[in-house]
Design a protein around this motif. Structure first.
Motif, PDB file in Angstrom:
ATOM      1  N   GLU A  57       0.951  -0.967  -0.771  1.00 54.00           N
ATOM      2  CA  GLU A  57      -0.319  -0.327  -0.174  1.00 54.00           C
ATOM      3  C   GLU A  57       1.248   1.806  -0.024  1.00 54.00           C
ATOM      4  O   GLU A  57       0.320   2.441  -0.953  1.00 54.00           O
ATOM      5  CB  GLU A  57      -0.646   0.408   1.325  1.00 54.00           C
ATOM      6  N   CYS A  58       2.004   1.403   0.661  1.00 53.19           N
ATOM      7  CA  CYS A  58       2.826   2.219   0.994  1.00 53.19           C
ATOM      8  C   CYS A  58       3.752   2.725  -0.301  1.00 53.19           C
ATOM      9  O   CYS A  58       4.775   3.854  -0.346  1.00 53.19           O
ATOM     10  CB  CYS A  58       3.443   2.619   2.043  1.00 53.19           C
ATOM     11  N   GLY A  59       3.720   1.419  -1.449  1.00 50.22           N
ATOM     12  CA  GLY A  59       4.562   1.402  -2.536  1.00 50.22           C
ATOM     13  C   GLY A  59       6.341   1.634  -1.983  1.00 50.22           C
ATOM     14  O   GLY A  59       7.141   1.822  -2.624  1.00 50.22           O
ATOM     15  N   GLY A  60       6.404   1.076  -0.489  1.00 47.33           N
ATOM     16  CA  GLY A  60       7.750   0.631  -0.511  1.00 47.33           C
ATOM     17  C   GLY A  60       8.779   1.088   0.450  1.00 47.33           C
ATOM     18  O   GLY A  60       9.889   0.897   0.692  1.00 47.33           O
ATOM     19  N   ASN A  61       7.852   1.733   1.450  1.00 46.04           N
ATOM     20  CA  ASN A  61       8.383   2.956   2.137  1.00 46.04           C
ATOM     21  C   ASN A  61       8.527   2.599   4.039  1.00 46.04           C
ATOM     22  O   ASN A  61       8.536   3.182   4.451  1.00 46.04           O
ATOM     23  CB  ASN A  61       7.889   3.981   1.869  1.00 46.04           C
ATOM     24  N   CYS A  62       8.414   1.139   4.232  1.00 49.21           N
ATOM     25  CA  CYS A  62       7.857   0.224   4.902  1.00 49.21           C
ATOM     26  C   CYS A  62       7.349   0.957   6.776  1.00 49.21           C
ATOM     27  O   CYS A  62       7.646   1.531   7.234  1.00 49.21           O
ATOM     28  CB  CYS A  62       9.946   0.690   5.398  1.00 49.21           C
ATOM     29  N   GLN A  63       6.236   1.438   5.528  1.00 43.01           N
ATOM     30  CA  GLN A  63       5.646   2.641   6.113  1.00 43.01           C
ATOM     31  C   GLN A  63       4.628   1.552   6.249  1.00 43.01           C
ATOM     32  O   GLN A  63       3.072   2.371   7.300  1.00 43.01           O
ATOM     33  CB  GLN A  63       4.652   3.806   5.351  1.00 43.01           C
ATOM     34  N   CYS A  64       3.385   0.752   6.144  1.00 43.61           N
ATOM     35  CA  CYS A  64       2.700  -0.398   6.071  1.00 43.61           C
ATOM     36  C   CYS A  64       2.781  -1.815   6.044  1.00 43.61           C
ATOM     37  O   CYS A  64       0.724  -2.277   6.435  1.00 43.61           O
ATOM     38  CB  CYS A  64       1.344   0.258   4.381  1.00 43.61           C
ATOM     39  N   THR A  69       2.994  -5.018  13.448  1.00 42.05           N
ATOM     40  CA  THR A  69       1.487  -4.586  13.529  1.00 42.05           C
ATOM     41  C   THR A  69       0.915  -5.466  12.188  1.00 42.05           C
ATOM     42  O   THR A  69       0.413  -4.458  11.273  1.00 42.05           O
ATOM     43  CB  THR A  69       2.088  -3.252  12.266  1.00 42.05           C
ATOM     44  N   ASP A  83      13.244   0.203  11.832  1.00 37.31           N
ATOM     45  CA  ASP A  83      11.331   0.667  10.797  1.00 37.31           C
ATOM     46  C   ASP A  83      10.688  -0.942  10.953  1.00 37.31           C
ATOM     47  O   ASP A  83       9.620  -1.022  11.424  1.00 37.31           O
ATOM     48  CB  ASP A  83      12.074   0.878  10.088  1.00 37.31           C
ATOM     49  N   ALA A  85       9.899  -2.526  13.786  1.00 40.85           N
ATOM     50  CA  ALA A  85       8.012  -1.665  14.150  1.00 40.85           C
ATOM     51  C   ALA A  85       6.688  -2.224  13.497  1.00 40.85           C
ATOM     52  O   ALA A  85       5.936  -2.913  14.145  1.00 40.85           O
ATOM     53  CB  ALA A  85       8.187  -0.763  14.171  1.00 40.85           C
ATOM     54  N   MET A  86       7.571  -2.327  12.286  1.00 38.97           N
ATOM     55  CA  MET A  86       6.452  -2.533  11.848  1.00 38.97           C
ATOM     56  C   MET A  86       5.831  -4.432  11.335  1.00 38.97           C
ATOM     57  O   MET A  86       4.703  -4.250  11.053  1.00 38.97           O
ATOM     58  CB  MET A  86       6.916  -1.862   9.878  1.00 38.97           C
TER      59      MET A  86
END
Lengths: 107, 392
Positions: free
Chosen positions: A39-46, A74, A67, A70-71
């Protein structure tokens, strides 16, 4: 080009040539592999490119960064010791033959 | 039955993809005015400028995805919406009928009244800036917000002499607290960027920019990132209400029940703010798209996702959760000197936003805390021995 095998939760297997330097997530998304949302396009955000890496390849991977760690707490499907984010696995020659399993759900 | 989506950015793409994921079986048409397949914009001001990422990495899905998912991509500019006939008119004169219309028209860059200034929003613009950067020595960036500072960081990393010109008294003033602004100014200055605050561009001369009479800086490339203007014209001309964006309710619906608006172009009520908000972020576009896709297949629910944002500059990873507008108290968790800290914003005693610098666990806890309307106190927030997750 290194070959990466993606096996879905339903057992469907696809093997893709992924250019070195690209990520396991990019290899999946650019080849329409189901089971990786990114979903976030590879930014380690989702945490929607969660994969389970076959054990024997784990020593070849970079250590889990802060990062990613932590991700991974979730993810929608349970985190296991072989859980990784596909966007954080950069394909290289030594990873030729890598096998990853996509989880039952990403969201 | 047919869904037509105007706007081929992150929100438009996600609406189409989510509709199929939700089991929607009818026609989906995605109208975008840029060539090629939909792509993500965040890398354009980061890895793409540095040459670490290429166009194919930015593309959200390959062309084959749209074929297998039966999503019709139309490269065209929509010029009008005929709500009576339920048709979208294209610049070519072609008309496309809809049962449900999703406006994901995004925003465009605010422009300066000067020539020879480059702007970064599209892949085409990023490609041009990347080429010009390779030949440039002295780069001047107008605007000390996310885009300006990301461009400045990329240019500096490429070895350019970089000046940032910001009109406000601190960087990213619209979105972060002074302690965060200060941290980023220090980091940019430590890298050798010349940061000029309270400064306004007066004139662009021959290989230089002038700020007032005396201050001048060498410049062979001037790039501005001074905010965006939402693309509301189609909606306004179709008689839909427009404020600081296309006005929608908590279901992201305009007063015309067949028309939704999402992403950068839409203004909606937020449970995390005291007023309607229009947000410019990937998270907002993606989550609103998913919310609208669900509504279209019959699972209507209000949009309540916690807003979050991020920016990467050098090796600094800033993640933001919630909306700090109207905050009246700020506490810091961790020490900025250690390069890892979080700032907690409170409004009327309740946590409303958290900015985390290189502390991803805090950020993820913050998304949960804010979503759960936590009663976390300022004293707990700044006490590092207090487990944030226990307050959810």
């Amino acid at each position: 080009m290194p070959k990466i095998t993606y096996i879905s939760d339903a057992g469907v297997s696809r093997t893709i040539d992924v250019p070195a330097g690209d990520t396991v997530m990019e290899g999946a998304v650019q080849n329409n592999v189901d089971g990786i949302v990114a979903e976030c396009g590879g930014n380690c955000q989702c945490a929607t490119c969660h994969v389970y890496v076959e054990e024997k390849f784990l020593p070849l991977l970079d250590p889990i960064g802060e990062d990613q760690d932590a991700m991974l707490d979730t993810t929608a499907s349970p985190r296991k010791s072989n859980s990784r984010l596909g966007c954080q696995i950069h394909v290289k020659a030594e990873l030729d033959g890598l096998v990853v399993h996509t989880p039952p759900t990403q969201q | 039955m047919a869904v037509v989506i105007i706007g081929g950015g992150q929100g438009g793409f996600q609406t189409a993809a989510s509709l199929r994921a939700e089991g929607y079986e009818e026609h989906i048409t995605l109208i975008g005015d840029e060539p090629g397949v939909p792509y993500q914009r965040p890398p354009l001001s980061k890895g793409f400028l540095l040459g670490k990422q290429e166009q194919r990495h930015a593309e959200l899905r390959p062309a084959a995805f749209y074929e297998t998912q039966r999503i019709t991509l139309v490269t065209a500019r929509a010029t009008a919406i005929d709500r009576e006939a339920r048709r979208v008119k294209l610049a070519s004169g072609e008309q496309i009928e809809y049962d449900t219309l999703v406006l994901a028209t995004g925003a465009r860059n605010r422009m300066l009244p000067h020539e020879d200034v480059f702007y970064l929003r599209t892949l085409g613009e990023a490609t041009e800036i990347r080429q010009r950067l390779s030949a440039a020595q002295d780069v001047v960036v107008i605007g000390g917000g996310f885009i300006g500072l990301e461009v400045a960081a990329a240019a500096r990393t490429l070895g350019k002499q970089v000046t940032v010109i910001e009109g406000q008294e601190r960087l990213m003033a619209r979105v972060v607290a002074p302690v965060v602004s200060e941290y980023f100014r220090n980091q940019h200055e430590a890298k050798g960027v010349d940061v000029l605050l309270n400064a306004t561009l007066y004139r662009i001369g021959d290989k230089e920019v002038l700020l007032g009479e005396r201050t001048r800086r060498p410049a062979d490339l001037v790039i501005a990132g001074i905010g965006v203007v939402p693309n509301v014209e189609l909606a306004r001309e179709a008689g839909l209400p427009v404020g600081n964006g296309i006005t929608v309710n908590e279901y992201l619906q305009t007063p015309d029940q067949r028309i939704f608006a999402i992403g950068d172009c839409a203004e909606c009520p937020s449970i995390f703010a005291e007023a309607c908000v229009r947000l410019e972020s990937v998270q907002n576009a993606v989550d609103q798209a998913a919310c609208v896709a669900k509504a279209i297949v019959g699972h209507r629910a209000p949009y309540t996702a916690v807003p979050w944002f991020w920016t990467d500059q050098y090796d600094i990873h800033l993640q933001m959760a919630g909306l700090p507008a109207g905050f009246d108290q700020v506490v810091t968790r961790g020490d900025p000197q250690t390069r890892k800290f979080s700032v907690f914003y409170f409004r009327g005693g309740r946590l409303c936003a958290v900015d985390s610098v290189n502390r991803p666990a805090d950020h993820l806890a913050a998304r949960k805390l804010i979503g759960a309307r936590t009663t976390l106190s300022p004293d707990q927030a700044k006490d590092e021995s207090f487990d944030l997750k226990s307050a959810v």
